[in-house]
Design a protein around this motif. Structure first.
Motif, short mmCIF file in Angstrom:
data_model
loop_
_atom_site.label_atom_id
_atom_site.label_comp_id
_atom_site.label_asym_id
_atom_site.label_seq_id
_atom_site.Cartn_x
_atom_site.Cartn_y
_atom_site.Cartn_z
N MET A 62 4.24 2.50 2.37
CA MET A 62 4.62 1.39 3.25
C MET A 62 5.63 0.49 2.57
N MET B 55 0.84 -1.20 0.00
CA MET B 55 0.00 0.00 0.00
C MET B 55 0.87 1.25 0.00
N PRO B 56 0.29 2.39 -0.35
CA PRO B 56 1.10 3.60 -0.46
C PRO B 56 1.83 3.91 0.85
N TYR C 274 -8.42 12.06 10.79
CA TYR C 274 -8.95 11.70 9.49
C TYR C 274 -9.68 10.38 9.51
N PRO D 67 2.13 -2.39 11.23
CA PRO D 67 3.25 -1.44 11.08
C PRO D 67 4.28 -1.88 10.06
N PRO E 285 -6.29 6.63 24.39
CA PRO E 285 -6.66 5.69 23.32
C PRO E 285 -5.90 4.36 23.35
N ARG F 169 -11.40 2.73 12.39
CA ARG F 169 -10.04 2.21 12.59
C ARG F 169 -10.08 0.84 13.30
N GLU G 218 -9.14 8.57 1.34
CA GLU G 218 -8.02 7.63 1.39
C GLU G 218 -6.93 7.95 0.35
N ILE G 219 -5.67 7.74 0.76
CA ILE G 219 -4.55 7.96 -0.16
C ILE G 219 -4.42 6.75 -1.08
N ILE G 220 -4.34 7.02 -2.36
CA ILE G 220 -4.27 5.94 -3.35
C ILE G 220 -2.83 5.73 -3.82
N THR H 35 -1.58 -6.15 16.59
CA THR H 35 -2.47 -5.11 16.06
C THR H 35 -3.48 -5.69 15.07
N PRO I 161 -0.79 1.53 16.57
CA PRO I 161 -1.98 1.60 15.71
C PRO I 161 -2.91 2.74 16.11
N MET I 162 -2.74 3.25 17.33
CA MET I 162 -3.63 4.29 17.80
C MET I 162 -3.01 5.68 17.66
N LEU J 32 -9.24 1.09 -0.98
CA LEU J 32 -8.25 0.37 -1.76
C LEU J 32 -8.02 -1.05 -1.22
N ARG K 81 3.26 8.66 7.52
CA ARG K 81 2.12 8.55 6.59
C ARG K 81 0.84 9.14 7.19
N ARG K 82 0.78 9.22 8.51
CA ARG K 82 -0.41 9.83 9.11
C ARG K 82 -0.50 11.31 8.79
N SER L 138 -2.05 11.48 5.42
CA SER L 138 -3.49 11.18 5.47
C SER L 138 -4.28 12.34 6.05
N GLU L 139 -3.70 13.01 7.04
CA GLU L 139 -4.40 14.12 7.69
C GLU L 139 -4.72 15.25 6.71
N ALA M 141 4.79 2.52 14.90
CA ALA M 141 4.09 1.24 14.98
C ALA M 141 2.74 1.34 15.69
N GLU N 12 -9.07 14.50 2.57
CA GLU N 12 -10.39 14.10 3.03
C GLU N 12 -10.52 12.58 2.87
#
Ligand code: SF4
Ligand code: SF4
Ligand code: SF4
Ligand code: SF4
Lengths: 315, 346
Positions: free
Chosen positions: A35, A32-33, B34, B332, A204, B55, A120-122, B247, A268-269, B143, A110-111, A114-115, A266, A118
């Protein structure tokens, strides 16, 4: 940084062909983009699969501990500092390693990309310090320097501190960087404010321990949170337990953390767990003049004793 | 099949009305972020119907990260001393608004484990039974969505009570069960959508399915023996990058593993059900100290073998994955179940 890859392949291929190493640890293209996936290569022909770009933020030193092979490892500045730490802490032997140093210009978070969109990044393509990003409904060219991982934008050791081969000429280190503005902000808070700050930070947390598992320092055979006889920490999302985990882990990294940012990457939150380790990293510098992983000759300050330690903070 | 038309102008009002009889859950946009997370909607909160996905999956509505199963006291002066008691729990009607069809389908897979002919997990089942799933069709698939190839899909009705389809200024609400009908009634939505609605939904469904770009196939996995797959030579390579963070299993709507823990404070204590993961060494550690899945590669293999082989064999069903793509997005190190499935199917 994109230009490095040919040289990386050339060096890796040669090391494998000459039998100098049994495997090379590096990255291959992700699915994926933005990564890439850490991988190993055992055959010279397979070095074609290796990639290098600004999406190689995972710290590869994490894949070394306890391995027995002769290893070639592709390592940016922070990776080499964690390799040094591994060598000092006997997790790997120096003569097992051929370090292919990569002068780094920072890794993309990458966050942060994304921020800005609006949807998803393709696709995200890097070009001369810019990143051309396509989302499901928009396209934009962004400056890479605005997208760096927080730790990368304040990094002062982009060049490998230890290496046997170099993938490119050394880069100029960033100067006049204020590394600890965020820590000072927290230090200036009242006790109550600090408490709230860390409570909010950890709210979180799902206690998956990805932060710990991504960290090269966290190689204990059984982490204290996984001990069951006796059990030190509860397993629910009770804030007391989450707090205990994070505070203890941070202290365990004191004087060893290289601020590589793998933990944050790493999670996820999206929790900035560096808020803990960075304070200790700053203290190690202020109190002992110590930066982790700079030399295989020196042991970290918290496992040595010197009669002339400054100790100003104890007196 | 009945189709109701809900004018979007009446959406918030209907939700508010339904609160008299239902507790509402839905995707909630995380402040300044987002992405959205699934959760209980506050009094005046409306669900984020624009969220492609949440998420974490909505599995926690019936399977919270930690849940009290039993309570006890160690107080010898109490007549209940050392007796495990089920705490009083309430399961008011819950409407799960805007759940994606594959996430609702995942509930059915999890049900196979928590509600069998021999055992019924009361905590999961009671919570599940209290739910009415008001799903939202996926019209802009991500995607990473490969749900069409997992026996689910963007308009999959199997786990839903109502399927909402976005038709611009209105939702077309396809009534699937009586539970769904009751919810629509409670919200005051009852206007028949008209004859062309079914055709319109069908057309939108085709359009959405055509937008899904990725897929998996597992036909050959079914034919292969467990041992052939277990001993395949790709596991070392597949597992290498994995940091066993778990995760992937925490974000997954179909992962159901849990641990049981007792926590005592003073004289009072609780027995808890807590999320666990096959990715963790502690998951399989025996009291003797022996660990049958001591090595990372064994744990990674277990995750994929369970999802893509054991489940299929045991339940004579498809795979234990609905194709939401969350594990791919959150890993990750970019370990991708689609690639692993392809290797296994190879
Ligand atoms: S604590 Fe985080 S920043 Fe420090 S070495 Fe570990 S992964 Fe890197
Ligand atoms: S990775 Fe993030 S969510 Fe997981 S334990 Fe660490 S801080 Fe918590
Ligand atoms: S999320 Fe990725 S790294 Fe973490 S346990 Fe799963 S496959 Fe391994
Ligand atoms: S295995 Fe991955 S893609 Fe499949 S349902 Fe779970 S999170 Fe979604």
């Amino acid at each position: 940084m994109l230009a490095y890859i040919d040289k990386i392949k050339e060096i890796s291929g040669k090391l494998l062909k000459d039998g100098k190493v049994d495997m090379v640890i590096g990255f291959r293209k992700g699915s994926m983009p933005m990564m890439n996936e850490p991988c190993f290569v055992r055959e010279a022909a397979d070095v074609q699969n290796l990639v290098w770009d600004s999406n190689c933020g995972i710290n590869l030193a994490n894949y070394l501990a306890g391995r027995k092979e002769k290893i070639g490892i592709i390592a940016k500045g922070c990776d080499t500092r964690n390799i040094v730490t591994h060598i000092v802490e006997n997790k790997i032997k120096r003569d097992q390693l051929t370090i292919i140093g990569v002068p780094c210009k920072g890794m993309i978070d990458r966050r942060k990309v994304s921020e800005r969109f609006e949807k998803e990044i393709i696709e995200a393509e890097e070009k001369n310090g810019s990143v051309i990003v396509k989302s499901a409904d928009a396209e934009d060219t962004l400056k890479k320097e605005d997208l760096l991982q927080d730790n990368c934008s304040i990094c002062i050791h982009r060049n490998p501190v230890i290496y046997d081969e170099l993938a490119a000429d050394l880069v100029e280190e960033q100067k006049d960087v204020d590394r600890y503005a965020d820590v000072r902000k927290i230090e200036a808070m009242s006790a109550g404010e600090k408490w709230r700050y860390f409570e909010d930070l950890l709210a979180p947390c799902i206690r998956c321990y990805a932060c710990r598992n991504a960290c090269p320092l966290c190689y204990c055979p059984t982490c204290f949170v996984d001990e069951s006889q006796p059990q030190w920490v509860g397993k629910t999302l009770d804030p007391v337990d989450s707090r205990t985990f994070h505070f203890l882990r941070a202290y365990h990294c004191a004087g060893r953390c290289t601020d590589c940012g793998s933990c944050v990457r790493a999670c996820p939150m999206g929790i900035d767990v560096r808020a803990f380790t960075k304070k200790l990293e700053k203290d190690a510098l202020d109190l002992f003049g110590w930066e982790a992983g700079m030399s295989v000759e020196e042991r970290p300050p918290l496992d040595t004793f010197k009669p002339d330690d400054p100790e100003a903070f104890i007196k | 099949m009945e189709i109701i038309k809900i004018n979007k102008k009446d959406w918030n009002g209907g939700l508010a009305k339904s609160r008299k009889a239902y507790r509402l859950y839905g995707p909630i946009r995380v402040a300044d972020k987002y992405f959205s997370e699934f959760g209980a909607l506050a009094e005046d909160e409306v669900p984020d119907m624009s969220a492609t996905d949440t998420r974490l999956s909505p599995k926690s509505i019936a399977f919270p990260p930690s849940e009290v199963m039993l309570e006890y006291t160690l107080d010898e002066n109490s007549e209940d001393c050392n007796i495990m008691k089920v705490p009083e729990k309430e399961y008011p009607h819950r409407a799960i608004i805007g759940i994606r069809p594959y996430d609702a389908a995942a509930y059915l897979l999890v049900k196979k484990n928590f509600d069998t002919s021999e055992v019924r997990d009361p905590y999961w089942c009671d919570a599940y039974d209290a739910c009415t799933f008001i799903g939202l069709a996926v019209q802009e698939p991500s995607l990473l969505d490969f749900s069409t190839s997992t026996n689910s899909g963007p308009f999959d009705e199997s786990g839903l009570d109502v399927l909402l389809v976005d038709a611009g200024d209105s939702y077309l609400a396809k009534v699937i069960t009586d539970k769904g009908k009751a919810y629509l009634k409670a919200a005051g939505w009852g206007k028949e959508a008209g004859k062309d609605a079914a055709g319109k939904i069908e057309a939108l469904k085709k359009k959405a399915e055509a937008k899904i770009q990725s897929s998996v196939s597992f036909d050959n996995i079914r034919q292969k023996s467990v041992m052939e797959l277990f001993e395949a030579d790709f596991w070392e390579d597949t597992a290498f990058a994995c940091m066993n963070c778990g995760t992937c299993t925490y974000v997954c709507p179909t992962c159901w593993c849990f641990d049981i823990q007792d926590e005592t404070h003073g004289k009072k204590g609780v027995r808890l059900k807590v999320w666990d993961s096959c990715m963790y060494p502690l998951f399989t550690l025996h009291t003797t100290g022996h660990n049958p899945r001591d090595a990372k590669v064994q744990r990674v293999r277990q995750r994929f073998m369970h999802k893509l082989k054991y489940f299929m064999d045991k339940y004579e069903d498809g795979i234990m994955c609905v194709g939401c793509g969350r594990c791919i997005r959150s890993c990750p190190v970019n370990i991708d179940i689609r690639n692993v499935c392809q290797l296994m199917n190879g």
